[in-house]
Design a protein around this motif. Sequence first.
Motif, short mmCIF file in Angstrom:
data_model
loop_
_atom_site.label_atom_id
_atom_site.label_comp_id
_atom_site.label_asym_id
_atom_site.label_seq_id
_atom_site.Cartn_x
_atom_site.Cartn_y
_atom_site.Cartn_z
N TYR A 72 -5.44 -51.44 -25.19
CA TYR A 72 -4.51 -51.20 -27.89
C TYR A 72 -2.99 -51.51 -27.61
O TYR A 72 -2.72 -51.39 -28.51
N ASP A 73 -2.28 -50.97 -26.10
CA ASP A 73 -1.10 -51.32 -25.93
C ASP A 73 -0.89 -52.32 -26.63
O ASP A 73 0.35 -52.91 -26.57
N ALA B 69 -7.10 -48.30 -22.91
CA ALA B 69 -5.76 -48.31 -23.16
C ALA B 69 -4.47 -49.47 -23.13
O ALA B 69 -3.92 -49.44 -24.26
N ASP C 30 -15.65 -43.47 -20.99
CA ASP C 30 -15.31 -43.59 -19.87
C ASP C 30 -15.91 -43.96 -18.23
O ASP C 30 -17.05 -42.81 -18.49
N TYR D 241 -17.36 -49.86 -23.67
CA TYR D 241 -16.09 -49.46 -23.86
C TYR D 241 -15.98 -47.98 -24.45
O TYR D 241 -14.31 -47.41 -24.68
N ALA E 139 -11.64 -46.90 -19.25
CA ALA E 139 -10.85 -45.79 -20.21
C ALA E 139 -8.80 -46.19 -20.43
O ALA E 139 -8.90 -46.49 -20.29
N ARG E 140 -9.00 -46.50 -18.91
CA ARG E 140 -8.25 -46.97 -17.96
C ARG E 140 -7.19 -49.32 -19.12
O ARG E 140 -5.91 -49.20 -19.85
#
Length: 330
Positions: A193-194, A190, A127, A124, A186-187
């Motif tokens: 994390y959100d 992200a 990307d 992870y 990467a998506r």
Amino acid sequence: MGSPRHVPVLLDRVVSLLAPALEREGTVLVDCTLGLGGHSEAVLERCPGARVIGIDRDPHALAMSRERLAPYGDRFVGVQAVYDEIADVVADQGLPRDGGVAGVLFDLGVSSMQLDLPERGFAYAVDAPLDMRMGDTGPTAADVLNTYSAPELARVLKEYGEERMARRIADAVVRERQTAPFTNSARLVALLYDVIPAPARRTGGHPAKRTFQALRMEVNDELRVLQRAMPAAVEAIGVGGRVVVESYHSLEDRLVKRVFTAATRLDVPEDLPFVPEGAEPSYRLVTRGAEQATPAEVEENPRAASVRLRAIERTRANTGPKAASGKGAE
């Protein structure tokens, strides 16, 4: 084609557990998780009378290990297969399925080589395409993310990743894939994390660790493969033979423990004052419980932090039922 020379977890201990079974000339070890061939190389070096059959589903790993182990000539043969096919692999090499080998080794989880190749999608930290297949066939991690329902995805994350935010993550994935399918890591990172609150991100390592582990285990059907492989491995060893397993996940270790316990259980009434001849177990535990790495080894090799090492030895030919399958470990 070069290959990294990483040191496998608990290498010396693993070889010392296998060595008594491999002392005789012509004995065979089946390395069910060949990877880059580190364990096999150590066995071939320290047990000069032994041969090794190496199994790996990954053609890239096989190519690298064949190059690495080429100096040992016909003492090593590599086979592309999934390790629950161990009985067929052994038979194809002209050995009996039951009792035909002296040792079987499993070093479970993802290999260092797979982690080190970004295009495989296991890591992870960079990307990369969401692949995560240990072999070269079957659905990818992207397929899982883009096709599983929210309840199915939450089950995978909770069961295999022990992720407390499993349903919240699953709902977010299903919502976001309506905009565009997931293709790269990467998506997903992200999104994690959100979705994962800041206090939860401060403990338990990288917030993507558990999700990536769960996806990898689902993509490669790891627990079901292990559930089929363990009884076959126990049956594959002859008298004096040993099965050695390194696990890195509680579900894996629980399954291994269940199979080993069933194989070594004394199958007579508890109040019987003696053990009838022939009723003794056909196997004995070599390790007391699950062995772990020392703090020094963990410092040198962080992957050793979660390892659980177990070993079993066959003491006589089977006369009773076969080893338990470990069913229900999932």
